[in-house]
Design a protein around this motif. Sequence first.
Motif, PDB file in Angstrom:
ATOM      1  N   ARG A   1      46.721  37.402  48.389  1.00  0.00           N
ATOM      2  CA  ARG A   1      46.388  36.043  47.986  1.00  0.00           C
ATOM      3  C   ARG A   1      44.882  35.926  47.864  1.00  0.00           C
ATOM      4  NH1 ARG A   1      49.017  33.517  51.914  1.00  0.00           N
ATOM      5  NH2 ARG A   1      50.801  33.145  50.616  1.00  0.00           N
ATOM      6  N   GLY A   2      44.406  35.125  46.961  1.00  0.00           N
ATOM      7  CA  GLY A   2      42.978  34.891  46.808  1.00  0.00           C
ATOM      8  C   GLY A   2      42.749  33.888  45.708  1.00  0.00           C
ATOM      9  N   SER A   3      41.487  33.653  45.417  1.00  0.00           N
ATOM     10  CA  SER A   3      41.155  32.772  44.305  1.00  0.00           C
ATOM     11  C   SER A   3      39.885  33.292  43.649  1.00  0.00           C
ATOM     12  CB  SER A   3      40.970  31.329  44.772  1.00  0.00           C
ATOM     13  OG  SER A   3      39.932  31.246  45.716  1.00  0.00           O
ATOM     14  N   VAL A   4      39.824  33.147  42.351  1.00  0.00           N
ATOM     15  CA  VAL A   4      38.666  33.578  41.586  1.00  0.00           C
ATOM     16  C   VAL A   4      37.663  32.431  41.587  1.00  0.00           C
ATOM     17  CG1 VAL A   4      37.846  34.320  39.318  1.00  0.00           C
ATOM     18  CG2 VAL A   4      40.073  35.093  40.165  1.00  0.00           C
ATOM     19  N   ILE A   5      36.397  32.768  41.853  1.00  0.00           N
ATOM     20  CA  ILE A   5      35.343  31.765  41.948  1.00  0.00           C
ATOM     21  C   ILE A   5      34.412  31.903  40.755  1.00  0.00           C
ATOM     22  CG2 ILE A   5      33.393  30.981  43.337  1.00  0.00           C
ATOM     23  CD1 ILE A   5      34.926  32.034  45.785  1.00  0.00           C
ATOM     24  N   ASP A   6      33.997  30.791  40.206  1.00  0.00           N
ATOM     25  CA  ASP A   6      33.082  30.747  39.063  1.00  0.00           C
ATOM     26  C   ASP A   6      31.814  31.541  39.374  1.00  0.00           C
ATOM     27  OD1 ASP A   6      31.428  30.095  36.944  1.00  0.00           O
ATOM     28  OD2 ASP A   6      31.478  27.944  37.284  1.00  0.00           O
ATOM     29  N   LYS A   7      31.438  32.445  38.485  1.00  0.00           N
ATOM     30  CA  LYS A   7      30.301  33.336  38.739  1.00  0.00           C
ATOM     31  C   LYS A   7      28.948  32.643  38.691  1.00  0.00           C
ATOM     32  CE  LYS A   7      30.000  35.019  33.990  1.00  0.00           C
ATOM     33  NZ  LYS A   7      30.088  36.189  33.147  1.00  0.00           N
TER      34      LYS A   7
ATOM     35  N   ALA B   1      28.914  29.390  46.112  1.00  0.00           N
ATOM     36  CA  ALA B   1      29.786  30.529  45.829  1.00  0.00           C
ATOM     37  C   ALA B   1      29.033  31.853  45.789  1.00  0.00           C
ATOM     38  CB  ALA B   1      30.541  30.314  44.524  1.00  0.00           C
ATOM     39  N   ASN B   2      27.802  31.861  45.305  1.00  0.00           N
ATOM     40  CA  ASN B   2      27.069  33.131  45.270  1.00  0.00           C
ATOM     41  C   ASN B   2      26.291  33.380  46.564  1.00  0.00           C
ATOM     42  OD1 ASN B   2      24.793  31.554  45.157  1.00  0.00           O
ATOM     43  ND2 ASN B   2      24.245  32.116  43.067  1.00  0.00           N
TER      44      ASN B   2
END
Length: 173
Positions: free
Chosen positions: A35-41, A85-86
């Motif tokens: 499970r996970g989620s993609v984060i905006d770069k 996020a970064n």
Amino acid sequence: MKKLLLLSLLSTLGITSFAAVQGTENKAEMPIVVRGSVIDKTGVNLIIEPIKNAGVNGTSMEFDFGGIVQGQTQSLEGTFAIYRANSTDVISDDLTKIAVGILNPAGTGVVADDASTAGADGKVSLQYSVSSTLNPEKNRIEGAIAVIADVADDADTKSFLDTTKKLAIIVTP
């Protein structure tokens, strides 16, 4: 005879209610869940990461008091981190524009301390208290949530649950 029948029934239920995967004599297999989620770069999104008392899926804070005797008080503490996020972008240069706490019912602001009641009879008082500090680079907030459960002398002897509160950060532009 009734006792033997009841014992046999409980024994059978106990044998079949464990959590495991059973296979054959030579092979067993178990599903793997990822499970996970993609984060905006671009890294502008805020992340709240539960650290201590994190929920099972990492998207909540969970406080399990277990059993509390009527008339007793217990407290638990959880910790969290907030960052972009970064993880390098500044959250805000102006500390007065950062608010971390319990989200108000309208979803427009936060408070450091809040309370609610739980239990079918409403005789479990819950007090929430949030504290946080911004690191010198202004790119990470470390925080803690203390939850105090105060059980009335005449509270029902049942489980209690409160899901009415949310931890939030609001950065005013």
